[in-house]
Design a protein around this motif. Structure first.
Motif, PDB file in Angstrom:
ATOM      1  N   PHE A  56     -77.913   9.690 -14.022  1.00  0.00           N
ATOM      2  CA  PHE A  56     -77.146   8.483 -13.725  1.00  0.00           C
ATOM      3  C   PHE A  56     -77.668   7.812 -12.458  1.00  0.00           C
ATOM      4  CE2 PHE A  56     -73.569   6.382 -11.561  1.00  0.00           C
ATOM      5  CZ  PHE A  56     -73.218   5.446 -12.523  1.00  0.00           C
ATOM      6  N   LEU A  57     -77.847   8.611 -11.408  1.00  0.00           N
ATOM      7  CA  LEU A  57     -78.285   8.050 -10.131  1.00  0.00           C
ATOM      8  C   LEU A  57     -79.705   7.497 -10.187  1.00  0.00           C
ATOM      9  CD1 LEU A  57     -76.714  10.675  -7.707  1.00  0.00           C
ATOM     10  CD2 LEU A  57     -75.957   8.316  -8.115  1.00  0.00           C
ATOM     11  N   ILE A  58     -80.600   8.162 -10.908  1.00  0.00           N
ATOM     12  CA  ILE A  58     -81.966   7.658 -11.060  1.00  0.00           C
ATOM     13  C   ILE A  58     -81.940   6.297 -11.748  1.00  0.00           C
ATOM     14  CG2 ILE A  58     -84.161   8.018 -12.285  1.00  0.00           C
ATOM     15  CD1 ILE A  58     -83.672  11.078 -11.748  1.00  0.00           C
ATOM     16  N   GLY A  59     -81.170   6.194 -12.832  1.00  0.00           N
ATOM     17  CA  GLY A  59     -81.061   4.915 -13.534  1.00  0.00           C
ATOM     18  C   GLY A  59     -80.453   3.835 -12.660  1.00  0.00           C
ATOM     19  N   LEU A  60     -79.380   4.167 -11.972  1.00  0.00           N
ATOM     20  CA  LEU A  60     -78.657   3.209 -11.139  1.00  0.00           C
ATOM     21  C   LEU A  60     -79.492   2.768  -9.929  1.00  0.00           C
ATOM     22  CD1 LEU A  60     -75.655   2.104 -11.246  1.00  0.00           C
ATOM     23  CD2 LEU A  60     -75.216   3.710  -9.401  1.00  0.00           C
ATOM     24  N   ILE A  61     -79.954   3.738  -9.151  1.00  0.00           N
ATOM     25  CA  ILE A  61     -80.720   3.432  -7.934  1.00  0.00           C
ATOM     26  C   ILE A  61     -82.073   2.813  -8.298  1.00  0.00           C
ATOM     27  CG2 ILE A  61     -81.886   4.451  -5.921  1.00  0.00           C
ATOM     28  CD1 ILE A  61     -79.589   6.614  -5.980  1.00  0.00           C
ATOM     29  N   GLY A  83     -77.931   3.433 -15.614  1.00  0.00           N
ATOM     30  CA  GLY A  83     -77.235   4.650 -15.192  1.00  0.00           C
ATOM     31  C   GLY A  83     -76.564   5.342 -16.356  1.00  0.00           C
ATOM     32  N   VAL A  84     -75.940   4.569 -17.242  1.00  0.00           N
ATOM     33  CA  VAL A  84     -75.271   5.131 -18.421  1.00  0.00           C
ATOM     34  C   VAL A  84     -76.271   5.836 -19.339  1.00  0.00           C
ATOM     35  CG1 VAL A  84     -74.061   4.480 -20.562  1.00  0.00           C
ATOM     36  CG2 VAL A  84     -73.288   3.580 -18.363  1.00  0.00           C
ATOM     37  N   ILE A  89     -78.032  10.908 -21.634  1.00  0.00           N
ATOM     38  CA  ILE A  89     -79.107  11.846 -21.969  1.00  0.00           C
ATOM     39  C   ILE A  89     -78.899  13.163 -21.228  1.00  0.00           C
ATOM     40  CG2 ILE A  89     -81.588  12.278 -21.743  1.00  0.00           C
ATOM     41  CD1 ILE A  89     -81.985   9.241 -22.266  1.00  0.00           C
ATOM     42  N   GLY A  90     -78.508  13.087 -19.969  1.00  0.00           N
ATOM     43  CA  GLY A  90     -78.281  14.294 -19.177  1.00  0.00           C
ATOM     44  C   GLY A  90     -77.088  15.113 -19.638  1.00  0.00           C
ATOM     45  N   LEU A  91     -76.027  14.451 -20.105  1.00  0.00           N
ATOM     46  CA  LEU A  91     -74.823  15.166 -20.546  1.00  0.00           C
ATOM     47  C   LEU A  91     -75.085  16.111 -21.718  1.00  0.00           C
ATOM     48  CD1 LEU A  91     -71.976  12.488 -20.374  1.00  0.00           C
ATOM     49  CD2 LEU A  91     -72.081  14.658 -19.122  1.00  0.00           C
ATOM     50  N   PHE A  92     -76.015  15.755 -22.586  1.00  0.00           N
ATOM     51  CA  PHE A  92     -76.259  16.542 -23.794  1.00  0.00           C
ATOM     52  C   PHE A  92     -77.554  17.343 -23.731  1.00  0.00           C
ATOM     53  CE2 PHE A  92     -73.270  13.285 -24.951  1.00  0.00           C
ATOM     54  CZ  PHE A  92     -72.347  13.994 -25.707  1.00  0.00           C
ATOM     55  N   ARG A  93     -78.111  17.512 -22.537  1.00  0.00           N
ATOM     56  CA  ARG A  93     -79.410  18.170 -22.391  1.00  0.00           C
ATOM     57  C   ARG A  93     -79.432  19.605 -22.885  1.00  0.00           C
ATOM     58  NH1 ARG A  93     -80.513  20.236 -16.468  1.00  0.00           N
ATOM     59  NH2 ARG A  93     -78.453  20.985 -15.952  1.00  0.00           N
ATOM     60  N   ILE A 117     -77.664   6.421 -28.883  1.00  0.00           N
ATOM     61  CA  ILE A 117     -76.253   6.111 -28.630  1.00  0.00           C
ATOM     62  C   ILE A 117     -76.061   5.674 -27.174  1.00  0.00           C
ATOM     63  CG2 ILE A 117     -73.938   7.124 -28.446  1.00  0.00           C
ATOM     64  CD1 ILE A 117     -74.749   8.836 -30.952  1.00  0.00           C
ATOM     65  N   SER A 118     -76.704   6.378 -26.244  1.00  0.00           N
ATOM     66  CA  SER A 118     -76.599   6.033 -24.818  1.00  0.00           C
ATOM     67  C   SER A 118     -77.152   4.636 -24.548  1.00  0.00           C
ATOM     68  CB  SER A 118     -77.349   7.065 -23.967  1.00  0.00           C
ATOM     69  OG  SER A 118     -76.808   8.341 -24.141  1.00  0.00           O
ATOM     70  N   VAL A 119     -78.300   4.327 -25.131  1.00  0.00           N
ATOM     71  CA  VAL A 119     -78.913   3.004 -24.948  1.00  0.00           C
ATOM     72  C   VAL A 119     -78.031   1.914 -25.557  1.00  0.00           C
ATOM     73  CG1 VAL A 119     -80.871   1.549 -25.619  1.00  0.00           C
ATOM     74  CG2 VAL A 119     -81.284   3.836 -24.723  1.00  0.00           C
ATOM     75  N   LEU A 120     -77.525   2.156 -26.760  1.00  0.00           N
ATOM     76  CA  LEU A 120     -76.660   1.157 -27.402  1.00  0.00           C
ATOM     77  C   LEU A 120     -75.393   0.910 -26.591  1.00  0.00           C
ATOM     78  CD1 LEU A 120     -77.078   2.148 -31.154  1.00  0.00           C
ATOM     79  CD2 LEU A 120     -77.852   0.019 -30.059  1.00  0.00           C
ATOM     80  N   LEU A 121     -74.820   1.961 -26.051  1.00  0.00           N
ATOM     81  CA  LEU A 121     -73.634   1.816 -25.213  1.00  0.00           C
ATOM     82  C   LEU A 121     -73.967   1.008 -23.955  1.00  0.00           C
ATOM     83  CD1 LEU A 121     -70.672   2.510 -24.576  1.00  0.00           C
ATOM     84  CD2 LEU A 121     -71.497   4.617 -23.524  1.00  0.00           C
TER      85      LEU A 121
END
Length: 181
Positions: A56-61, A83-84, A89-93, A117-121
């Motif tokens: 999340f932080l990598i995507g956001l920052i 971030g989402v 992706i990290g939640l289901f690793r 799903i993460s990208v679509l969201l």
């Protein structure tokens, strides 16, 4: 616990820096401000290895700083969308745990389902809705841009991200693969 925290902070910093560098230098424009961006493959790799919070932080920052450096302004909902993607992706690793040295067909399919799903969201829903709130742009433009960004990011992660995860998994020792002579 402290070593894991330090590792995650370092991974977040390195991942965000790579997100920025790859995003600025490898960018193929497609539609409006939408382009093929390989930094999402890097985000997928880091989120798969280090988990949802660093993802999340990598995507956001990374997205926030990249846009600030490249454009001088931010669209916060597009930043949040990145971030989402890292969070999802990290939640289901654990279902495609590349640390175990296996990234076969089952893991590949699960990974790509989760990332899609993460990208679509993020880019198909959060970014267009946020831009409507922030900029009051036309719905057809926002959802066209979100759809194109979603498709491009899904394909980028499916191809380049899957390749990175497969290569990384091959560098790991499979559990039970070592025997005593």
């Amino acid at each position: 616990m402290q070593n894991n925290s330090i590792k995650n902070v370092v991974a977040t910093g390195i991942g965000a820096a790579l997100f920025i560098i790859v995003g600025i230098f490898i960018n193929i424009p497609i539609f409006g401000n939408t382009s093929i961006q390989l930094q999402y493959a890097v985000l997928a790799l880091f989120a798969s290895i280090f988990g949802p919070i660093p993802g999340f932080l990598i995507g956001l920052i990374g997205h926030g700083l990249k846009d600030a450096l490249q454009y001088g302004s931010l669209s916060w909902f597009w930043v949040l969308a990145s971030g989402v993607v890292g969070l999802g992706i990290g939640l289901f690793r654990r279902y495609y745990n590349v640390e175990k040295g296996v990234f076969g067909t089952k893991e590949l399919l699960v990974f790509n389902g989760v990332q899609a799903i993460s990208v679509l969201l993020g880019f198909g829903l959060i970014a267009p809705l946020g831009d409507k709130l922030q900029y009051n742009q036309a719905w057809d433009y926002l959802f066209a841009q979100g759809a194109i960004a979603s498709i491009l990011n899904i394909l980028t992660i499916a191809i380049a991200g899957s390749l990175l995860l497969g290569i990384y998994a091959k560098t790991r020792t499979q559990a039970g693969s070592l025997t005593k002579d």
